[in-house]
Design a protein around this motif. Structure first.
Motif, PDB file in Angstrom:
ATOM      1  N   THR A   1      -4.617  14.039   9.470  1.00  0.00           N
ATOM      2  CA  THR A   1      -4.863  15.093  10.453  1.00  0.00           C
ATOM      3  C   THR A   1      -4.027  16.293  10.015  1.00  0.00           C
ATOM      4  O   THR A   1      -3.181  16.163   9.121  1.00  0.00           O
ATOM      5  N   PRO A   2      -4.208  17.438  10.650  1.00  0.00           N
ATOM      6  CA  PRO A   2      -3.342  18.574  10.305  1.00  0.00           C
ATOM      7  C   PRO A   2      -1.854  18.296  10.569  1.00  0.00           C
ATOM      8  O   PRO A   2      -0.988  18.953  10.010  1.00  0.00           O
ATOM      9  N   LYS A   3      -1.547  17.298  11.386  1.00  0.00           N
ATOM     10  CA  LYS A   3      -0.155  16.959  11.702  1.00  0.00           C
ATOM     11  C   LYS A   3       0.419  15.872  10.796  1.00  0.00           C
ATOM     12  O   LYS A   3       1.582  15.500  10.957  1.00  0.00           O
ATOM     13  N   THR A   4      -0.356  15.344   9.868  1.00  0.00           N
ATOM     14  CA  THR A   4       0.142  14.320   8.949  1.00  0.00           C
ATOM     15  C   THR A   4       1.242  14.935   8.082  1.00  0.00           C
ATOM     16  O   THR A   4       1.048  15.991   7.487  1.00  0.00           O
ATOM     17  N   SER A   5       2.364  14.260   8.009  1.00  0.00           N
ATOM     18  CA  SER A   5       3.507  14.808   7.283  1.00  0.00           C
ATOM     19  C   SER A   5       3.462  14.446   5.797  1.00  0.00           C
ATOM     20  O   SER A   5       2.793  13.496   5.385  1.00  0.00           O
ATOM     21  N   ALA A   6       4.219  15.207   5.024  1.00  0.00           N
ATOM     22  CA  ALA A   6       4.338  14.931   3.590  1.00  0.00           C
ATOM     23  C   ALA A   6       4.973  13.567   3.371  1.00  0.00           C
ATOM     24  O   ALA A   6       4.626  12.857   2.421  1.00  0.00           O
ATOM     25  N   GLU A   7       5.882  13.177   4.262  1.00  0.00           N
ATOM     26  CA  GLU A   7       6.520  11.877   4.149  1.00  0.00           C
ATOM     27  C   GLU A   7       5.501  10.741   4.318  1.00  0.00           C
ATOM     28  O   GLU A   7       5.513   9.763   3.568  1.00  0.00           O
ATOM     29  N   GLN A   8       4.602  10.859   5.284  1.00  0.00           N
ATOM     30  CA  GLN A   8       3.573   9.837   5.495  1.00  0.00           C
ATOM     31  C   GLN A   8       2.669   9.724   4.266  1.00  0.00           C
ATOM     32  O   GLN A   8       2.347   8.621   3.821  1.00  0.00           O
ATOM     33  N   VAL A   9       2.252  10.859   3.740  1.00  0.00           N
ATOM     34  CA  VAL A   9       1.390  10.857   2.553  1.00  0.00           C
ATOM     35  C   VAL A   9       2.152  10.277   1.365  1.00  0.00           C
ATOM     36  O   VAL A   9       1.613   9.490   0.581  1.00  0.00           O
ATOM     37  N   GLY A  10       3.422  10.639   1.230  1.00  0.00           N
ATOM     38  CA  GLY A  10       4.235  10.125   0.138  1.00  0.00           C
ATOM     39  C   GLY A  10       4.386   8.611   0.175  1.00  0.00           C
ATOM     40  O   GLY A  10       4.251   7.932  -0.843  1.00  0.00           O
ATOM     41  N   LEU A  11       4.665   8.071   1.353  1.00  0.00           N
ATOM     42  CA  LEU A  11       4.766   6.612   1.494  1.00  0.00           C
ATOM     43  C   LEU A  11       3.460   5.929   1.126  1.00  0.00           C
ATOM     44  O   LEU A  11       3.437   4.898   0.448  1.00  0.00           O
ATOM     45  N   PHE A  12       2.358   6.525   1.572  1.00  0.00           N
ATOM     46  CA  PHE A  12       1.041   5.963   1.278  1.00  0.00           C
ATOM     47  C   PHE A  12       0.779   5.969  -0.234  1.00  0.00           C
ATOM     48  O   PHE A  12       0.341   4.971  -0.808  1.00  0.00           O
ATOM     49  N   LEU A  13       1.045   7.101  -0.888  1.00  0.00           N
ATOM     50  CA  LEU A  13       0.814   7.188  -2.334  1.00  0.00           C
ATOM     51  C   LEU A  13       1.724   6.243  -3.113  1.00  0.00           C
ATOM     52  O   LEU A  13       1.300   5.660  -4.117  1.00  0.00           O
ATOM     53  N   ARG A  14       2.945   6.063  -2.656  1.00  0.00           N
ATOM     54  CA  ARG A  14       3.836   5.114  -3.322  1.00  0.00           C
ATOM     55  C   ARG A  14       3.288   3.688  -3.217  1.00  0.00           C
ATOM     56  O   ARG A  14       3.337   2.924  -4.176  1.00  0.00           O
ATOM     57  N   ARG A  15       2.774   3.319  -2.039  1.00  0.00           N
ATOM     58  CA  ARG A  15       2.165   1.993  -1.874  1.00  0.00           C
ATOM     59  C   ARG A  15       1.022   1.806  -2.860  1.00  0.00           C
ATOM     60  O   ARG A  15       0.819   0.736  -3.414  1.00  0.00           O
ATOM     61  N   CYS A  16       0.248   2.865  -3.027  1.00  0.00           N
ATOM     62  CA  CYS A  16      -0.932   2.797  -3.887  1.00  0.00           C
ATOM     63  C   CYS A  16      -0.574   2.782  -5.369  1.00  0.00           C
ATOM     64  O   CYS A  16      -1.156   2.033  -6.143  1.00  0.00           O
ATOM     65  N   LEU A  17       0.366   3.600  -5.774  1.00  0.00           N
ATOM     66  CA  LEU A  17       0.598   3.852  -7.195  1.00  0.00           C
ATOM     67  C   LEU A  17       1.748   3.088  -7.825  1.00  0.00           C
ATOM     68  O   LEU A  17       1.846   3.041  -9.050  1.00  0.00           O
ATOM     69  N   ILE A  18       2.627   2.499  -7.032  1.00  0.00           N
ATOM     70  CA  ILE A  18       3.728   1.722  -7.612  1.00  0.00           C
ATOM     71  C   ILE A  18       3.323   0.260  -7.579  1.00  0.00           C
ATOM     72  O   ILE A  18       3.078  -0.296  -6.508  1.00  0.00           O
ATOM     73  N   PRO A  19       3.216  -0.381  -8.754  1.00  0.00           N
ATOM     74  CA  PRO A  19       2.734  -1.769  -8.814  1.00  0.00           C
ATOM     75  C   PRO A  19       3.652  -2.722  -8.047  1.00  0.00           C
ATOM     76  O   PRO A  19       4.872  -2.600  -8.076  1.00  0.00           O
ATOM     77  N   CYS A  20       3.019  -3.650  -7.352  1.00  0.00           N
ATOM     78  CA  CYS A  20       3.746  -4.704  -6.642  1.00  0.00           C
ATOM     79  C   CYS A  20       2.826  -5.900  -6.506  1.00  0.00           C
ATOM     80  O   CYS A  20       1.664  -5.858  -6.899  1.00  0.00           O
ATOM     81  N   GLN A  21       3.338  -6.965  -5.919  1.00  0.00           N
ATOM     82  CA  GLN A  21       2.514  -8.158  -5.727  1.00  0.00           C
ATOM     83  C   GLN A  21       1.391  -7.862  -4.745  1.00  0.00           C
ATOM     84  O   GLN A  21       1.518  -7.010  -3.875  1.00  0.00           O
ATOM     85  N   GLY A  22       0.294  -8.588  -4.870  1.00  0.00           N
ATOM     86  CA  GLY A  22      -0.860  -8.366  -4.001  1.00  0.00           C
ATOM     87  C   GLY A  22      -1.574  -7.087  -4.374  1.00  0.00           C
ATOM     88  O   GLY A  22      -1.973  -6.320  -3.519  1.00  0.00           O
ATOM     89  N   GLY A  23      -1.736  -6.843  -5.673  1.00  0.00           N
ATOM     90  CA  GLY A  23      -2.244  -5.572  -6.158  1.00  0.00           C
ATOM     91  C   GLY A  23      -3.747  -5.388  -6.130  1.00  0.00           C
ATOM     92  O   GLY A  23      -4.237  -4.495  -6.790  1.00  0.00           O
ATOM     93  N   ASP A  24      -4.496  -6.185  -5.393  1.00  0.00           N
ATOM     94  CA  ASP A  24      -5.952  -6.041  -5.352  1.00  0.00           C
ATOM     95  C   ASP A  24      -6.416  -5.131  -4.226  1.00  0.00           C
ATOM     96  O   ASP A  24      -7.576  -5.137  -3.869  1.00  0.00           O
ATOM     97  N   LYS A  25      -5.534  -4.343  -3.683  1.00  0.00           N
ATOM     98  CA  LYS A  25      -5.892  -3.521  -2.545  1.00  0.00           C
ATOM     99  C   LYS A  25      -6.588  -2.236  -2.984  1.00  0.00           C
ATOM    100  O   LYS A  25      -6.351  -1.731  -4.076  1.00  0.00           O
TER     101      LYS A  25
END
Length: 148
Positions: A18-42
Motif C-alpha cells: 500500500t502507499p503506507k508500506t515501509s521500506a523496512e517491510q519491503v526489505g524484510l520481505f526481499l531478504r526472505r526471498c533472496l537470502i538462501p535458507c532451509q525450505g527454499g521452495d517458496k
C-alpha cells in the motif's frame, strides 16, 4: 496449484503493498526471498508493488540489486496494476516482465480455492455466513456505503 494438495502461500511469502508500506517491510520481505535458507521452495509475491512510494521503491530496487547475488534461484513475482505500470518499481523491473495467461480454467481455480478455504467442521463461526462454509468471502454492492 499443480495439484489440489499443494498448499496456499503462507503469510511470509506474500507482501500486500500500500502507499503506507515501509521500506523496512519491503526489505524484510526481499531478504526472505533472496537470502538462501532451509525450505527454499517458496514463491514470493509482492502484490500492488506500484502502490509503493517513490522513496520505498528506490530503496527496494537498491536492496534487490545488492541481494540478488546471494541467490541465483530466487522465485519472486511482482504484480502491479497494468494502468500504473509506469510507476517506479514496475519500470525498474520491466526487463524481467513476463505476460502471463492463466493455465487453469476459472472453474479449476475456484475449486482449488474452495478446497483450501472451507472450514472443516461447521461451527458457530463467521464461516457459517458464507456459502458452503468458506472462511473467506467477498461482499459487494452496486450502491456504495450500504452497510456491507
Amino acid at each position: 496449484m499443480n495439484s489440489p494438495e499443494q498448499p496456499l502461500p503462507t503469510f511470509d511469502e506474500v507482501l500486500l503493498c500500500t502507499p503506507k508500506t515501509s521500506a523496512e517491510q519491503v526489505g524484510l520481505f526481499l531478504r526472505r526471498c533472496l537470502i538462501p535458507c532451509q525450505g527454499g521452495d517458496k514463491i514470493y509475491t509482492m502484490l500492488y508493488a506500484d502502490e509503493l512510494s517513490y522513496e520505498v521503491s528506490c530503496r527496494a530496487e537498491e536492496l534487490f540489486q545488492h541481494l540478488k547475488c546471494y541467490n541465483s534461484s530466487y522465485r519472486l513475482i511482482i504484480l502491479c496494476n497494468c494502468e500504473r505500470e509506469n510507476s517506479y518499481l514496475p519500470s525498474a523491473f520491466s526487463h524481467y516482465k513476463v505476460h502471463m495467461i492463466p493455465q487453469r480454467s476459472q472453474e479449476d481455480i475456484q475449486q482449488y480455492l474452495q478446497r483450501h478455504f472451507r472450514v472443516a467442521q461447521p461451527s458457530s463461526s463467521a464461516a457459517a455466513v458464507f456459502r458452503e462454509h468458506m472462511c473467506v468471502g467477498i461482499v459487494s454492492s452496486k450502491r456504495a456505503g450500504m452497510g456491507k
